[in-house]
Write an enzyme that holds these catalytic residues in place. Structure first.
Site, PDB file in Angstrom:
ATOM      1  CG  HIS A  76      -4.145   3.648  -5.895  1.00  0.00           C
ATOM      2  ND1 HIS A  76      -3.679   3.374  -7.159  1.00  0.00           N
ATOM      3  CD2 HIS A  76      -4.275   2.428  -5.289  1.00  0.00           C
ATOM      4  CE1 HIS A  76      -3.511   2.061  -7.298  1.00  0.00           C
ATOM      5  NE2 HIS A  76      -3.878   1.476  -6.178  1.00  0.00           N
TER       6      HIS A  76
ATOM      7  CG  HIS B 175      -6.628  -9.747  -3.525  1.00  0.00           C
ATOM      8  ND1 HIS B 175      -7.201  -9.810  -2.288  1.00  0.00           N
ATOM      9  CD2 HIS B 175      -7.074 -10.838  -4.208  1.00  0.00           C
ATOM     10  CE1 HIS B 175      -7.970 -10.893  -2.212  1.00  0.00           C
ATOM     11  NE2 HIS B 175      -7.907 -11.530  -3.363  1.00  0.00           N
TER      12      HIS B 175
ATOM     13  CB  SER C 202      -2.468  -0.710  -3.177  1.00  0.00           C
ATOM     14  OG  SER C 202      -2.390  -2.068  -3.546  1.00  0.00           O
TER      15      SER C 202
ATOM     16  CD  GLU D  80      -0.415 -10.882  -6.703  1.00  0.00           C
ATOM     17  OE1 GLU D  80      -1.082  -9.863  -6.461  1.00  0.00           O
ATOM     18  OE2 GLU D  80      -0.795 -11.766  -7.499  1.00  0.00           O
TER      19      GLU D  80
ATOM     20  CG  ASP E 131      -6.388 -17.414  -1.359  1.00  0.00           C
ATOM     21  OD1 ASP E 131      -6.940 -16.497  -0.707  1.00  0.00           O
ATOM     22  OD2 ASP E 131      -6.954 -18.033  -2.274  1.00  0.00           O
ATOM     23  N   GLY E 132      -4.756 -14.334  -0.457  1.00  0.00           N
ATOM     24  CA  GLY E 132      -5.022 -13.236   0.477  1.00  0.00           C
ATOM     25  C   GLY E 132      -6.206 -13.505   1.389  1.00  0.00           C
TER      26      GLY E 132
ATOM     27  CG  ASP F 210      -7.757  -3.820  -5.454  1.00  0.00           C
ATOM     28  OD1 ASP F 210      -8.812  -3.852  -6.117  1.00  0.00           O
ATOM     29  OD2 ASP F 210      -6.702  -3.302  -5.870  1.00  0.00           O
TER      30      ASP F 210
HETATM   31  C1  LIG Z   1      -6.773  -5.640  -8.753  1.00  0.00           C
HETATM   32  S1  LIG Z   1      -5.209  -6.385  -8.646  1.00  0.00           S
HETATM   33  C2  LIG Z   1      -4.466  -5.601  -7.268  1.00  0.00           C
HETATM   34  C3  LIG Z   1      -4.069  -4.186  -7.452  1.00  0.00           C
HETATM   35  C4  LIG Z   1      -3.417  -3.548  -6.245  1.00  0.00           C
HETATM   36  N1  LIG Z   1      -4.165  -3.776  -5.017  1.00  0.00           N
HETATM   37  C5  LIG Z   1      -3.267  -2.064  -6.452  1.00  0.00           C
HETATM   38  O1  LIG Z   1      -4.139  -1.293  -6.053  1.00  0.00           O
HETATM   39  O2  LIG Z   1      -2.230  -1.674  -7.012  1.00  0.00           O
HETATM   40  C6  LIG Z   1      -5.577  -7.961  -7.962  1.00  0.00           C
HETATM   41  C7  LIG Z   1      -4.350  -8.830  -7.688  1.00  0.00           C
HETATM   42  O3  LIG Z   1      -4.758  -9.946  -6.912  1.00  0.00           O
HETATM   43  C8  LIG Z   1      -4.006 -11.075  -7.307  1.00  0.00           C
HETATM   44  N2  LIG Z   1      -4.769 -12.238  -6.835  1.00  0.00           N
HETATM   45  C9  LIG Z   1      -5.772 -12.902  -7.434  1.00  0.00           C
HETATM   46  N3  LIG Z   1      -6.325 -13.810  -6.580  1.00  0.00           N
HETATM   47  C10 LIG Z   1      -5.660 -13.684  -5.407  1.00  0.00           C
HETATM   48  C11 LIG Z   1      -5.793 -14.288  -4.124  1.00  0.00           C
HETATM   49  N4  LIG Z   1      -6.727 -15.207  -3.895  1.00  0.00           N
HETATM   50  N5  LIG Z   1      -4.965 -13.889  -3.139  1.00  0.00           N
HETATM   51  C12 LIG Z   1      -4.019 -12.933  -3.360  1.00  0.00           C
HETATM   52  N6  LIG Z   1      -3.845 -12.323  -4.541  1.00  0.00           N
HETATM   53  C13 LIG Z   1      -4.665 -12.690  -5.558  1.00  0.00           C
HETATM   54  C14 LIG Z   1      -3.866 -10.910  -8.791  1.00  0.00           C
HETATM   55  O4  LIG Z   1      -2.733 -11.619  -9.259  1.00  0.00           O
HETATM   56  C15 LIG Z   1      -3.700  -9.405  -8.920  1.00  0.00           C
HETATM   57  O5  LIG Z   1      -2.333  -9.073  -8.894  1.00  0.00           O
END
Ligand SMILES: C[S@@+](CC[C@H](N)C(=O)[O-])C[C@H]1O[C@@H](n2cnc3c(N)ncnc32)[C@H](O)[C@@H]1O
Length: 277
Positions: free
Chosen positions: A18, A41, A95, A113, A135-136, A156
């Site tokens: 961050h 993500h 984030s 997300e 899906d990101g 992330d």
């Molecule tokens: C490490 S956390 C993200 C934290 C956030 N970026 C932050 O810094 O506050 C990862 C997130 O990705 C989501 N996730 C998992 N697979 C994903 C995908 N294929 N596409 C998008 N989101 C996904 C999870 O549900 C989770 O909320």
């Protein structure tokens, strides 16, 4: 889905990620031209540090909680701390909320997300942007290049899948083909050095020439659970001018406060000898 970021929010790895996010955004704000932030993500946006999940791991105690009293002249670090503290003592912004605070009129956040619960929570806390449920990795190519032609892509992922490093490398290669001038922040847990070296190699192979690695190792506490992460980093592609110096300063300031074991270290490395331009 097993991964829930609520267990880890505000830990040392979040702090590093961050502060880097803030440093990049402060740089993008130096020009009037609008920019886009794409968070592939995004997570749930706001984390309850007094909730059962955070209390169970206590990770924030070794992260943001150790920094709340820090007074610093480092712009990225002090802006990050101001934003984090503005959410109150028991809450921690993820984030997308941190990014949202630093957007100006005309700048744009795309927060993606995948998981329904996290997505619903994110929808409730974002002030301006409407998050995207997808899906990101799959959605990213369609978002690039952003019409603004200036922007930051944060990838992330949760590293739940055994091939997450490969997925990340593929996603980056495809994104970079579309938007080679973007700034990319790619987060990783450092468990096996080999995985990180080969990811760095893949990024170079995909064409990244200006590539920086930030590594924060807080050291293993003797009585910490084995599964607790103690080292993490970010690859930064096309880091802004002065980013390496600002991040080195920030990491040197936070390391003594975040240190858990004797082998703690903070590093900022240009990959394959690339000098700051
Ligand atoms: C490490 S956390 C993200 C934290 C956030 N970026 C932050 O810094 O506050 C990862 C997130 O990705 C989501 N996730 C998992 N697979 C994903 C995908 N294929 N596409 C998008 N989101 C996904 C999870 O549900 C989770 O909320």
């Amino acid at each position: 889905m097993n991964y829930r970021h609520s267990y880890h929010a505000g830990n040392f790895a979040d702090v590093l990620k961050h502060v880097a996010l803030v440093s990049t955004l402060l740089h993008l704000r130096k020009k009037d031209k609008p920019f886009a932030v794409i968070d592939t993500h995004a997570g749930r946006g706001l984390y309850d540090l007094g909730g059962a999940e955070a209390e169970k791991t206590g990770e924030a105690e070794f992260g943001i909680e150790r920094l709340r009293g820090l007074a610093t002249g480092n712009a990225a670090l002090s802006t990050y701390l101001d934003i984090a503290k503005s959410f109150g003592a028991d809450r921690y912004p993820g984030s997308p909320l941190i990014a949202e605070r630093l957007l100006r009129t005309g700048d744009r956040l795309v927060a993606v997300e995948k998981h329904p619960e996290e997505f619903a929570a994110l929808s409730a806390v974002l002030k301006g942007a409407k998050p995207v449920r997808a899906d990101g990795y799959e959605r990213l190519p369609a978002l690039l290049p952003p019409p603004e032609r200036r922007g930051l892509i944060l990838i992330d992922p949760p590293y739940e899948a055994p091939d997450e490093f490969e997925q990340l490398a593929r996603a980056f290669a495809s994104a970079y083909r579309r938007f080679a001038t973007g700034i990319y922040l790619l987060w990783y847990p450092l468990k096996a050095r080999q995985d990180i070296d080969s990811l760095g190699g893949e990024l170079r192979h995909a064409g990244a020439t200006r590539l920086l690695a930030l590594t924060l190792d807080v050291g293993k506490q003797t009585n910490a659970p084995d599964e607790r992460l103690s080292s993490a980093g970010l690859f930064v592609v096309n880091p802004p001018f002065g980013f390496d110096v600002e991040m080195r300063g920030a990491m040197e300031e936070i390391l003594p406060l975040l240190r858990q074991g004797p082998k703690a270290s903070a590093r900022v490395d240009w990959i394959e000898g690339e000098a700051q331009k």
